[in-house]
Scaffold this motif. Structure first.
Motif, PDB file in Angstrom:
ATOM      1  N   GLY A 172       3.330  77.703 -33.321  1.00 26.26           N
ATOM      2  CA  GLY A 172       4.024  76.772 -33.808  1.00 26.26           C
ATOM      3  C   GLY A 172       1.806  76.280 -33.699  1.00 26.26           C
ATOM      4  N   MET A 173       1.349  76.122 -32.548  1.00 26.23           N
ATOM      5  CA  MET A 173      -0.292  75.373 -32.279  1.00 26.23           C
ATOM      6  C   MET A 173      -1.013  76.100 -33.048  1.00 26.23           C
ATOM      7  SD  MET A 173      -0.994  75.947 -28.298  1.00 26.23           S
ATOM      8  CE  MET A 173       0.277  75.917 -27.283  1.00 26.23           C
ATOM      9  N   ALA A 174      -0.907  77.654 -34.006  1.00 26.34           N
ATOM     10  CA  ALA A 174      -1.582  77.666 -34.356  1.00 26.34           C
ATOM     11  C   ALA A 174      -1.133  76.849 -36.499  1.00 26.34           C
ATOM     12  CB  ALA A 174      -1.736  79.093 -35.210  1.00 26.34           C
ATOM     13  N   TYR A 175       0.330  77.088 -36.912  1.00 30.37           N
ATOM     14  CA  TYR A 175       0.584  76.001 -37.496  1.00 30.37           C
ATOM     15  C   TYR A 175      -0.472  74.677 -37.543  1.00 30.37           C
ATOM     16  CZ  TYR A 175       4.041  79.349 -39.706  1.00 30.37           C
ATOM     17  OH  TYR A 175       4.657  79.888 -40.836  1.00 30.37           O
ATOM     18  N   ALA A 176      -0.529  74.072 -36.064  1.00 28.30           N
ATOM     19  CA  ALA A 176      -1.219  72.539 -35.957  1.00 28.30           C
ATOM     20  C   ALA A 176      -2.614  72.472 -36.744  1.00 28.30           C
ATOM     21  CB  ALA A 176      -0.938  72.146 -35.046  1.00 28.30           C
ATOM     22  N   GLU A 177      -2.830  73.630 -36.648  1.00 27.92           N
ATOM     23  CA  GLU A 177      -4.195  73.625 -36.900  1.00 27.92           C
ATOM     24  C   GLU A 177      -5.019  73.318 -37.509  1.00 27.92           C
ATOM     25  OE1 GLU A 177      -8.592  76.230 -35.422  1.00 27.92           O
ATOM     26  OE2 GLU A 177      -7.471  75.926 -34.198  1.00 27.92           O
ATOM     27  N   PHE A 178      -4.098  74.805 -38.244  1.00 29.91           N
ATOM     28  CA  PHE A 178      -4.077  74.689 -40.021  1.00 29.91           C
ATOM     29  C   PHE A 178      -3.653  73.847 -40.981  1.00 29.91           C
ATOM     30  CE2 PHE A 178      -3.686  78.877 -39.375  1.00 29.91           C
ATOM     31  CZ  PHE A 178      -5.334  79.699 -40.763  1.00 29.91           C
ATOM     32  N   SER A 179      -2.360  72.810 -40.327  1.00 32.01           N
ATOM     33  CA  SER A 179      -1.888  71.472 -40.953  1.00 32.01           C
ATOM     34  C   SER A 179      -3.445  70.574 -40.591  1.00 32.01           C
ATOM     35  CB  SER A 179      -1.081  70.850 -40.022  1.00 32.01           C
ATOM     36  OG  SER A 179       0.162  72.238 -40.669  1.00 32.01           O
ATOM     37  N   SER A 181       3.146  75.348 -46.890  1.00 38.54           N
ATOM     38  CA  SER A 181       2.798  76.104 -45.423  1.00 38.54           C
ATOM     39  C   SER A 181       2.082  77.676 -45.178  1.00 38.54           C
ATOM     40  CB  SER A 181       4.403  76.121 -45.262  1.00 38.54           C
ATOM     41  OG  SER A 181       4.379  75.934 -43.254  1.00 38.54           O
ATOM     42  N   ALA A 182       2.577  77.838 -44.587  1.00 37.23           N
ATOM     43  CA  ALA A 182       1.728  79.378 -44.366  1.00 37.23           C
ATOM     44  C   ALA A 182       1.119  80.385 -46.272  1.00 37.23           C
ATOM     45  CB  ALA A 182       2.915  80.543 -44.212  1.00 37.23           C
ATOM     46  N   TYR A 183       2.166  79.321 -47.061  1.00 34.73           N
ATOM     47  CA  TYR A 183       2.123  80.075 -48.163  1.00 34.73           C
ATOM     48  C   TYR A 183       0.362  79.754 -48.633  1.00 34.73           C
ATOM     49  CZ  TYR A 183       0.701  79.597 -53.214  1.00 34.73           C
ATOM     50  OH  TYR A 183      -0.021  79.728 -54.594  1.00 34.73           O
ATOM     51  N   SER A 184       0.111  78.229 -48.766  1.00 29.12           N
ATOM     52  CA  SER A 184      -0.966  77.962 -48.890  1.00 29.12           C
ATOM     53  C   SER A 184      -1.592  78.230 -48.654  1.00 29.12           C
ATOM     54  CB  SER A 184      -0.928  76.122 -49.119  1.00 29.12           C
ATOM     55  OG  SER A 184      -0.079  76.016 -49.982  1.00 29.12           O
ATOM     56  N   PHE A 185      -1.376  78.046 -47.117  1.00 31.44           N
ATOM     57  CA  PHE A 185      -2.965  78.352 -45.872  1.00 31.44           C
ATOM     58  C   PHE A 185      -3.132  80.305 -45.796  1.00 31.44           C
ATOM     59  CE2 PHE A 185      -0.057  75.642 -42.617  1.00 31.44           C
ATOM     60  CZ  PHE A 185      -0.793  74.893 -43.244  1.00 31.44           C
ATOM     61  N   GLY A 186      -1.655  80.998 -46.069  1.00 33.90           N
ATOM     62  CA  GLY A 186      -2.932  82.284 -46.448  1.00 33.90           C
ATOM     63  C   GLY A 186      -3.555  82.905 -47.572  1.00 33.90           C
ATOM     64  N   SER A 187      -3.270  81.784 -48.858  1.00 32.42           N
ATOM     65  CA  SER A 187      -3.605  81.921 -50.033  1.00 32.42           C
ATOM     66  C   SER A 187      -5.410  81.106 -50.005  1.00 32.42           C
ATOM     67  CB  SER A 187      -3.061  80.779 -50.909  1.00 32.42           C
ATOM     68  OG  SER A 187      -2.233  81.380 -51.706  1.00 32.42           O
ATOM     69  N   ALA A 198       4.725  71.428 -41.122  1.00 32.89           N
ATOM     70  CA  ALA A 198       4.246  72.217 -41.984  1.00 32.89           C
ATOM     71  C   ALA A 198       4.065  71.787 -43.507  1.00 32.89           C
ATOM     72  CB  ALA A 198       3.241  73.687 -41.546  1.00 32.89           C
ATOM     73  N   SER A 199       4.801  72.033 -44.227  1.00 33.06           N
ATOM     74  CA  SER A 199       5.146  71.880 -45.746  1.00 33.06           C
ATOM     75  C   SER A 199       4.923  70.701 -45.191  1.00 33.06           C
ATOM     76  CB  SER A 199       6.017  72.376 -45.955  1.00 33.06           C
ATOM     77  OG  SER A 199       6.780  73.629 -45.600  1.00 33.06           O
ATOM     78  N   ASN A 200       5.332  69.903 -44.954  1.00 35.52           N
ATOM     79  CA  ASN A 200       5.449  68.321 -44.513  1.00 35.52           C
ATOM     80  C   ASN A 200       3.890  67.485 -44.827  1.00 35.52           C
ATOM     81  OD1 ASN A 200       8.067  68.356 -45.688  1.00 35.52           O
ATOM     82  ND2 ASN A 200       8.713  67.583 -43.498  1.00 35.52           N
ATOM     83  N   SER A 201       3.263  68.243 -44.246  1.00 39.42           N
ATOM     84  CA  SER A 201       1.870  67.705 -44.257  1.00 39.42           C
ATOM     85  C   SER A 201       1.445  67.277 -45.085  1.00 39.42           C
ATOM     86  CB  SER A 201       0.753  69.060 -43.603  1.00 39.42           C
ATOM     87  OG  SER A 201       0.183  70.058 -44.295  1.00 39.42           O
ATOM     88  N   ALA A 202       1.402  67.597 -46.639  1.00 36.86           N
ATOM     89  CA  ALA A 202       0.843  66.850 -47.301  1.00 36.86           C
ATOM     90  C   ALA A 202       1.676  65.426 -47.549  1.00 36.86           C
ATOM     91  CB  ALA A 202       0.901  67.787 -48.725  1.00 36.86           C
ATOM     92  N   ARG A 249      10.085  72.246 -50.864  1.00 37.15           N
ATOM     93  CA  ARG A 249       8.029  72.149 -51.426  1.00 37.15           C
ATOM     94  C   ARG A 249       7.683  73.247 -51.065  1.00 37.15           C
ATOM     95  NH1 ARG A 249      10.827  68.397 -51.359  1.00 37.15           N
ATOM     96  NH2 ARG A 249      10.440  65.908 -51.064  1.00 37.15           N
ATOM     97  N   LEU A 250       8.673  74.754 -50.894  1.00 40.98           N
ATOM     98  CA  LEU A 250       7.264  75.995 -50.905  1.00 40.98           C
ATOM     99  C   LEU A 250       7.656  76.181 -52.254  1.00 40.98           C
ATOM    100  CD1 LEU A 250       6.512  78.186 -50.060  1.00 40.98           C
ATOM    101  CD2 LEU A 250       7.977  79.049 -49.097  1.00 40.98           C
ATOM    102  N   VAL A 251       8.884  76.000 -53.600  1.00 40.93           N
ATOM    103  CA  VAL A 251       8.762  76.825 -54.551  1.00 40.93           C
ATOM    104  C   VAL A 251       7.987  75.719 -55.355  1.00 40.93           C
ATOM    105  CG1 VAL A 251      10.186  76.428 -55.941  1.00 40.93           C
ATOM    106  CG2 VAL A 251      10.940  77.533 -53.860  1.00 40.93           C
ATOM    107  N   TYR A 252       7.975  73.992 -55.205  1.00 50.57           N
ATOM    108  CA  TYR A 252       7.170  73.331 -55.815  1.00 50.57           C
ATOM    109  C   TYR A 252       5.282  73.836 -55.624  1.00 50.57           C
ATOM    110  CZ  TYR A 252       3.875  69.840 -55.633  1.00 50.57           C
ATOM    111  OH  TYR A 252       2.014  69.287 -56.046  1.00 50.57           O
TER     112      TYR A 252
END
Length: 469
Positions: A73-80, A88-94, A243-247, A330-333
């Motif tokens: 979760g700390m890693a997700y928080a830094e990415f966000s 979330s992970a899709y956008s970060f990974g891309s 993380a998906s809701n960070s936007a 939001r991921l499908v979006y």
């Protein structure tokens, strides 16, 4: 291969996601996170896992998975903080690994979110049918209370609750937020009451043996405990939705970290305490039921508390459904936004500022699985995709820190680079410890995803088409 590893631009994501309304605070994210994590995971999984894999040591399994989830979760928080975008992970990974890897992570998380909503819906139906309808003498025929894999036709209650959640989500973030904030207070209060009241009925003989010998498989005799910890990761996936809701978060650089870390900490405390009380009240061998908390209270003849825990379970699962449905849509979006799924999935409704087409598609798929597939089958399929995303996001902190074009003056994961590596390795270990069916299923799902990307995604991807023009 060059196209597969072509990297997305953070600026493009930020520009497109500006259509979404920023209305979430740290308090809202904490409510969403607790809403997702304190659901079917706490009201159903401790019973199944105690009976099948760990005995009373299921509390340790929750502690193990919670610590790993909190570290990831700390890693997700830094990415966000560095990239406050949807997906979330899709956008970060891309952005970090390239669009092909991002697609694999997104495809894995679609499986996670959709099956999670379906599993939560089946859990809701179990409590509702057994303890609400049953209290009024109403017993649905098996054709309407179970899917074909259990000798029925369709789990009607599970399907209906998916449609109710879809209605709430489709009417905007504000409505979802108000419902979530109130419901979270109710269910946490009821869980705490169960822990306090149940503690007076604990029989310490039920803790012996704490980790039964029948579960002492390899490695090092911890096979059952490790499998249980890997399986209950299902309970902690809610922070991915944050993380998906960070936007849609007002101050993502600080508030997403507060939401994720606060959520995991509260969840660990409640899960461990709940599991210890549950296995102390009833012998672990008798807990392989879909409503273990209500069952335990029936055993000790606390009928009033039985009704109260049923209310808590229904409210708890309802809020979990809201958050997971929210994150999945939001991921499908995000995939539609980037052309990897049909572009209609990336459209935003003008009235409520929500991706309605993505919500409709998610509703159909989730209702299908909720109506036809049993809970135990659903939960066994979820965690592989989750852990795969955990691995990439944890290790991804290292290349993220090296990207000078992605400044981050917000939250950063401590003890870099040791902690990101440990989080990635721990996630890999739990992935390997999953039941064989889970690993086979995720491989099949990823092969299908690769075909979809090669046949459709590469051709329609905005990133690929922009670079060619």
């Amino acid at each position: 291969m060059g196209d597969f590893f072509k990297k997305q631009s953070v600026a493009n994501f930020l520009e497109v996601d500006s259509r979404l309304t920023k209305s979430l605070t740290a308090k809202d994210l904490l409510a969403l996170g607790i809403g997702a994590i304190i659901g079917t995971g706490i009201f159903i999984l401790p019973g199944h896992e105690a009976a099948m894999h760990a005995g009373p040591a299921v509390a340790i399994a929750f502690l193990m998975s919670g610590i790993v989830a909190g570290t990831v979760g700390m890693a997700y928080a830094e990415f966000s903080s560095a990239m406050p975008v949807a997906g979330s992970a899709y956008s970060f990974g891309s952005v970090i690994y390239g669009e092909g890897i991002g697609w694999i992570l997104g495809w894995s998380l679609i499986l996670e979110y959709f099956l999670s909503v379906s599993a939560q819906s089946v859990g809701f139906a179990s409590y509702f049918n057994n303890n609400i309808l049953g209290a009024f003498g109403i017993h649905l025929p098996k054709f309407l209370s179970a899917g074909p894999m259990e000798g029925g036709g369709i789990n009607l209650t599970a399907v209906l609750i998916v449609f109710v959640i879809a209605y709430v989500i489709a009417h905007g973030t504000s409505l979802s937020k108000r419902v979530e904030n109130v419901a979270v207070i109710i269910k946490v209060t009821i869980i705490v009451l169960f822990i306090i009241v149940g503690a007076f009925y604990v029989n310490t003989k039920n803790y012996v043996p704490f980790y039964p010998a029948e579960f002492h498989s390899s490695p090092f005799g911890l096979g059952g405990l490790s499998t249980s910890a890997a399986t209950v990761f299902f309970a902690f996936i809610g922070f991915d939705a944050l993380a998906s809701n960070s936007a849609e978060t007002i101050n993502p650089k600080k508030d997403v970290a507060k939401g994720i870390l606060g959520t995991v900490f509260i969840a660990i405390v409640l899960y461990v305490a709940f599991s210890l009380v549950l296995t102390g009240v009833v012998n672990y061998k008798d807990l392989n039921v879909d409503d273990p908390a209500a069952y335990a209270l029936k055993v000790i003849h606390l009928n009033f508390w039985n009704k109260l825990i049923t209310l808590g379970a229904l409210v708890g699962i309802f809020t979990a459904l809201l958050t997971l449905f929210f994150g999945g849509s939001r991921l499908v979006y995000a995939l539609g936004r980037d052309g990897l799924l049909p572009k209609k999935m990336g459209e935003v409704d003008a009235k409520y500022s929500v991706p309605k087409n993505a919500i409709y598609m998610a509703t159909v798929v989730q209702a299908f699985f909720a109506g036809l597939v049993p809970l135990t089958e659903l939960t066994s399929l979820i965690n592989a995709g989750t852990l795969l995303a955990f691995i990439f996001i944890s290790f991804g902190i290292i290349p993220l820190r090296r990207r000078k074009d992605i400044p981050n003056d917000g939250y950063k994961m401590p003890w870099y680079p040791v902690l990101p590596v440990l989080a990635g390795l721990a996630s890999l270990y739990f992935l390997l410890m999953l039941p064989k069916l889970s690993k086979i299923t995720v491989v099949i799902w990823l092969v299908i995803g690769a075909i979809v990307y090669l046949v459709y995604g590469l051709k329609h991807s905005k990133l690929q088409n922009e670079s060619k023009n």
